[in-house]
Enzyme design. Structure first.
Site, PDB file in Angstrom:
ATOM      1  N   HIS A 168       0.850  -1.201   0.000  1.00  0.00           N
ATOM      2  CA  HIS A 168       0.000   0.000   0.000  1.00  0.00           C
ATOM      3  C   HIS A 168       0.882   1.246   0.000  1.00  0.00           C
ATOM      4  O   HIS A 168       1.710   1.438   0.879  1.00  0.00           O
ATOM      5  CB  HIS A 168      -0.918   0.019   1.225  1.00  0.00           C
ATOM      6  N   TYR A 198      -9.157   5.380   7.422  1.00  0.00           N
ATOM      7  CA  TYR A 198      -9.314   5.710   8.842  1.00  0.00           C
ATOM      8  C   TYR A 198     -10.332   6.848   8.904  1.00  0.00           C
ATOM      9  O   TYR A 198     -10.091   7.906   8.319  1.00  0.00           O
ATOM     10  CB  TYR A 198      -8.003   6.203   9.443  1.00  0.00           C
ATOM     11  N   PRO A 256      -4.277   0.801  18.879  1.00  0.00           N
ATOM     12  CA  PRO A 256      -3.986   0.241  17.554  1.00  0.00           C
ATOM     13  C   PRO A 256      -4.072   1.232  16.389  1.00  0.00           C
ATOM     14  O   PRO A 256      -3.729   0.877  15.265  1.00  0.00           O
ATOM     15  CB  PRO A 256      -5.040  -0.862  17.391  1.00  0.00           C
ATOM     16  N   LYS A 260       0.854   0.000  15.048  1.00  0.00           N
ATOM     17  CA  LYS A 260       2.248  -0.072  15.475  1.00  0.00           C
ATOM     18  C   LYS A 260       2.621  -1.252  16.373  1.00  0.00           C
ATOM     19  O   LYS A 260       3.804  -1.588  16.482  1.00  0.00           O
ATOM     20  CB  LYS A 260       2.627   1.215  16.219  1.00  0.00           C
ATOM     21  N   TYR A 298       3.885   6.477  10.056  1.00  0.00           N
ATOM     22  CA  TYR A 298       3.047   5.315   9.732  1.00  0.00           C
ATOM     23  C   TYR A 298       3.875   4.220   9.038  1.00  0.00           C
ATOM     24  O   TYR A 298       3.709   3.034   9.306  1.00  0.00           O
ATOM     25  CB  TYR A 298       1.869   5.744   8.843  1.00  0.00           C
TER      26      TYR A 298
HETATM   27  P1  FAD Z   1       1.415 -11.266  22.146  1.00  0.00           P
HETATM   28  O1  FAD Z   1       1.006 -11.378  20.746  1.00  0.00           O
HETATM   29  O2  FAD Z   1       0.420 -10.844  23.164  1.00  0.00           O
HETATM   30  O3  FAD Z   1       2.053 -12.658  22.561  1.00  0.00           O
HETATM   31  C1  FAD Z   1       2.344 -12.979  23.895  1.00  0.00           C
HETATM   32  C2  FAD Z   1       2.268 -14.474  24.069  1.00  0.00           C
HETATM   33  O4  FAD Z   1       2.667 -14.793  25.411  1.00  0.00           O
HETATM   34  C3  FAD Z   1       0.855 -15.010  23.873  1.00  0.00           C
HETATM   35  O5  FAD Z   1       0.872 -16.087  22.970  1.00  0.00           O
HETATM   36  C4  FAD Z   1       0.425 -15.426  25.278  1.00  0.00           C
HETATM   37  O6  FAD Z   1      -0.468 -16.535  25.255  1.00  0.00           O
HETATM   38  C5  FAD Z   1       1.760 -15.779  25.911  1.00  0.00           C
HETATM   39  N1  FAD Z   1       1.754 -15.689  27.377  1.00  0.00           N
HETATM   40  C6  FAD Z   1       1.105 -14.789  28.153  1.00  0.00           C
HETATM   41  N2  FAD Z   1       1.335 -15.033  29.440  1.00  0.00           N
HETATM   42  C7  FAD Z   1       2.138 -16.128  29.506  1.00  0.00           C
HETATM   43  C8  FAD Z   1       2.711 -16.853  30.559  1.00  0.00           C
HETATM   44  N3  FAD Z   1       2.477 -16.523  31.838  1.00  0.00           N
HETATM   45  N4  FAD Z   1       3.496 -17.896  30.264  1.00  0.00           N
HETATM   46  C9  FAD Z   1       3.730 -18.252  28.976  1.00  0.00           C
HETATM   47  N5  FAD Z   1       3.200 -17.592  27.921  1.00  0.00           N
HETATM   48  C10 FAD Z   1       2.411 -16.541  28.176  1.00  0.00           C
HETATM   49  N6  FAD Z   1      -1.921  -4.138  16.914  1.00  0.00           N
HETATM   50  C11 FAD Z   1      -2.107  -3.519  15.780  1.00  0.00           C
HETATM   51  O7  FAD Z   1      -1.147  -2.937  15.257  1.00  0.00           O
HETATM   52  N7  FAD Z   1      -3.357  -3.538  15.189  1.00  0.00           N
HETATM   53  C12 FAD Z   1      -4.419  -4.207  15.755  1.00  0.00           C
HETATM   54  O8  FAD Z   1      -5.520  -4.218  15.209  1.00  0.00           O
HETATM   55  C13 FAD Z   1      -4.257  -4.842  16.958  1.00  0.00           C
HETATM   56  N8  FAD Z   1      -5.283  -5.500  17.561  1.00  0.00           N
HETATM   57  C14 FAD Z   1      -5.060  -6.077  18.780  1.00  0.00           C
HETATM   58  C15 FAD Z   1      -6.110  -6.742  19.449  1.00  0.00           C
HETATM   59  C16 FAD Z   1      -5.903  -7.311  20.717  1.00  0.00           C
HETATM   60  C17 FAD Z   1      -7.057  -7.995  21.437  1.00  0.00           C
HETATM   61  C18 FAD Z   1      -4.622  -7.244  21.307  1.00  0.00           C
HETATM   62  C19 FAD Z   1      -4.390  -7.855  22.685  1.00  0.00           C
HETATM   63  C20 FAD Z   1      -3.581  -6.630  20.619  1.00  0.00           C
HETATM   64  C21 FAD Z   1      -3.795  -6.036  19.366  1.00  0.00           C
HETATM   65  N9  FAD Z   1      -2.759  -5.395  18.669  1.00  0.00           N
HETATM   66  C22 FAD Z   1      -2.961  -4.780  17.503  1.00  0.00           C
HETATM   67  C23 FAD Z   1      -1.433  -5.363  19.142  1.00  0.00           C
HETATM   68  C24 FAD Z   1      -0.555  -6.439  18.503  1.00  0.00           C
HETATM   69  O9  FAD Z   1      -1.324  -7.553  18.175  1.00  0.00           O
HETATM   70  C25 FAD Z   1       0.511  -6.745  19.515  1.00  0.00           C
HETATM   71  O10 FAD Z   1       1.305  -5.573  19.658  1.00  0.00           O
HETATM   72  C26 FAD Z   1       1.372  -7.946  19.184  1.00  0.00           C
HETATM   73  O11 FAD Z   1       0.621  -9.119  19.281  1.00  0.00           O
HETATM   74  C27 FAD Z   1       2.546  -8.006  20.148  1.00  0.00           C
HETATM   75  O12 FAD Z   1       3.191  -9.227  20.053  1.00  0.00           O
HETATM   76  P2  FAD Z   1       3.848  -9.922  21.316  1.00  0.00           P
HETATM   77  O13 FAD Z   1       4.465 -11.157  20.794  1.00  0.00           O
HETATM   78  O14 FAD Z   1       4.662  -8.923  22.045  1.00  0.00           O
HETATM   79  O15 FAD Z   1       2.638 -10.232  22.305  1.00  0.00           O
HETATM   80  C1  DHB Z   2      -5.550  -3.124  11.101  1.00  0.00           C
HETATM   81  C2  DHB Z   2      -5.424  -2.862  12.433  1.00  0.00           C
HETATM   82  C3  DHB Z   2      -4.968  -1.632  12.833  1.00  0.00           C
HETATM   83  O1  DHB Z   2      -4.811  -1.364  14.142  1.00  0.00           O
HETATM   84  C4  DHB Z   2      -4.653  -0.651  11.944  1.00  0.00           C
HETATM   85  O2  DHB Z   2      -4.252   0.565  12.379  1.00  0.00           O
HETATM   86  C5  DHB Z   2      -4.774  -0.918  10.596  1.00  0.00           C
HETATM   87  C6  DHB Z   2      -5.217  -2.159  10.192  1.00  0.00           C
HETATM   88  C7  DHB Z   2      -6.050  -4.436  10.669  1.00  0.00           C
HETATM   89  O3  DHB Z   2      -6.392  -5.260  11.532  1.00  0.00           O
HETATM   90  O4  DHB Z   2      -6.123  -4.674   9.462  1.00  0.00           O
END
Ligand code: FAD
Ligand code: DHB
Length: 389
Positions: free
Chosen positions: A72, A200, A292, A296, A384
């Site tokens: 994009h 957005y 979100p 980022k 972005y």
């Molecule tokens: P996570 O993906 O949270 O992974 C952490 C892992 O650790 C999980 O698998 C969990 O099960 C595991 N864990 C937790 N506790 C324990 C424990 N005690 N022992 C062992 N394992 C454990 N970002 C965007 O940019 N756009 C979005 O639309 C967006 N939507 C989101 C929706 C939700 C509901 C959430 C929670 C986050 C969202 N985010 C979004 C943020 C993005 O998904 C996260 O920043 C990203 O997943 C971060 O990755 P991570 O590996 O740090 O954490």
């Molecule tokens: C999506 C999620 C976001 O938080 C965003 O800023 C843009 C796209 C998505 O889930 O596609």
């Protein structure tokens, strides 16, 4: 059991770190409390910065991304139906790639399975010990049996609600937090996206986002109150609300259908300082959360683990701790820049209880400035698509 690096959490941060270490010949074990299927079932982010795409290439897991990722060159910002495109490639010669977090996770998991690297799923009662001493330890229970892993380092990649940050003594941590009074209700649907690029949208009824996963699968969000329940939102109610918040011509084009996933994500800004405690390093959502709106969260997690992997490679390869010692400061410098951008996007596009008539005029003025100022549009485009280190 003994390993060099124990990684807690098999989200994108943990899996990417594991992959980068494996390719550098550093032994690591991933310990995850959920099942692999559960981890894959979580629908989250969708937009990858160029640096994240480059990291997936470095990790050798970009085969599918290269064919299925959607490049994009800009995004649309809509304010009360008035549309303005931010042209990333025209302004700064950069782009983003739309490719779901689920797919990134799947590609990393498959690479790990085929290389035979060690992952422990469904680990219960994970706890970490002695990370301020000479040798750290991780304990967990699996199938009723308690196991212990001795390791040189622990990577806390266990997300916001994980055990690693919670194990750091309170007085060693400073926490910064803003909890928003709203969440995003997201719907995934097997219908073509309403537009070629993301939209957005600010509307007096609240924020809306039109995103996608592929040419035939769309992802849409609307701002809802934090205490809303998914059950209160039939598909019909969701589509009606989304249409009302979009430009009428866009709304007219919207193709709707039965949702294949529907969930509410709360919005939060959060930073922990520092992100290293002796042999423990926090990375990704365990260290910081952004709302979100700027897409980022996943990209920040990838940035952290790239720094951490390089620091550990330097430690084992060059016998230098320079990277380890600068990890926390480098992560935090970037984190606050990204927190600022995500907070700004959130402030511009959402309706807050305190917004009022004055606040709405200010938001409109901000949108008009974005439309008229190349500097303002460039600022959005740079943040972005991803700031340089
Ligand atoms: P996570 O993906 O949270 O992974 C952490 C892992 O650790 C999980 O698998 C969990 O099960 C595991 N864990 C937790 N506790 C324990 C424990 N005690 N022992 C062992 N394992 C454990 N970002 C965007 O940019 N756009 C979005 O639309 C967006 N939507 C989101 C929706 C939700 C509901 C959430 C929670 C986050 C969202 N985010 C979004 C943020 C993005 O998904 C996260 O920043 C990203 O997943 C971060 O990755 P991570 O590996 O740090 O954490
Ligand atoms: C999506 C999620 C976001 O938080 C965003 O800023 C843009 C796209 C998505 O889930 O596609």
């Amino acid at each position: 059991m003994r390993t060099q690096v124990a990684i807690i959490g098999a989200g994108p941060a943990g899996l990417m770190l594991g992959r980068l270490l494996e390719r550098a010949g550093i032994e690591a074990v991933i310990i995850e409390r959920r099942s692999a299927d559960y981890v894959l079932g979580r629908i989250r982010a969708g937009v990858l910065e160029q640096s994240t795409v480059e990291l997936l290439a470095r990790a050798g897991v970009d085969e599918r991304l290269k064919t299925e990722g959607l490049v994009h060159d800009g995004v649309e910002i809509s304010f009360d139906g008035d549309m303005h495109r931010i042209d990333f490639s025209g302004l700064i010669g950069r782009h983003v790639t739309v490719y779901g977090q689920t797919e990134v996770t799947r590609d990393l998991m498959e690479a790990r399975t085929s290389s035979g690297a060690s992952s422990i799923y469904e680990a219960e009662d994970v706890s970490i010990h002695d990370f301020d001493g000479a040798r750290a330890r991780v304990r967990y229970r699996k199938d009723g049996v308690t196991h212990e892993i001795a390791c040189d380092f622990i990577a806390g990649c266990d997300g916001f609600h994980g055990v690693t940050r919670a194990s750091v003594p309170k007085k060693a941590l400073q926490l910064f937090e803003r909890v928003y009074h709203f969440g995003w209700l997201g719907v995934l649907v097997d219908k073509p996206p309403v537009a070629e690029e993301l939209i957005y949208a600010h509307h007096e009824r609240g924020f809306a986002l039109c995103s996608m996963r592929s040419p035939s699968r769309s992802r849409y969000y609307v701002q809802v109150d934090a205490d809303e329940k998914v059950a209160a939102w039939s598909d019909e109610r969701f589509w009606d609300e989304l249409r009302r918040r979009l430009n009428p011509e866009v709304a007219e084009r919207l193709e709707t259908g039965p949702s294949i996933e529907k969930s509410i994500a709360p919005l939060r800004s959060f930073v922990a300082e520092p992100v290293r405690f002796g042999r423990l390093f926090l990375a990704g959502d365990a260290a910081h959360i952004v709302p979100p709106t700027g897409a980022k969260g996943l990209n920040m997690a990838m940035h952290d683990v790239r720094l951490l992997a390089d620091a550990l490679i330097q430690h084992y390869g060059d016998k230098s701790d320079a990277g380890i010692d600068s990890y926390s400061a480098k992560v935090l410098a970037r984190t606050w820049k990204t927190e600022r951008f995500s907070w700004w996007m959130t402030s511009l596009l959402h309706v807050f209880p305190t917004t009022g008539a004055f606040g709405r005029r200010i938001q409109r003025a901000e949108f008009d400035y974005l439309k008229s100022s190349r500097a303002a549009a460039t600022c959005l485009a740079e943040n972005y698509t991803g700031l340089p280190d």
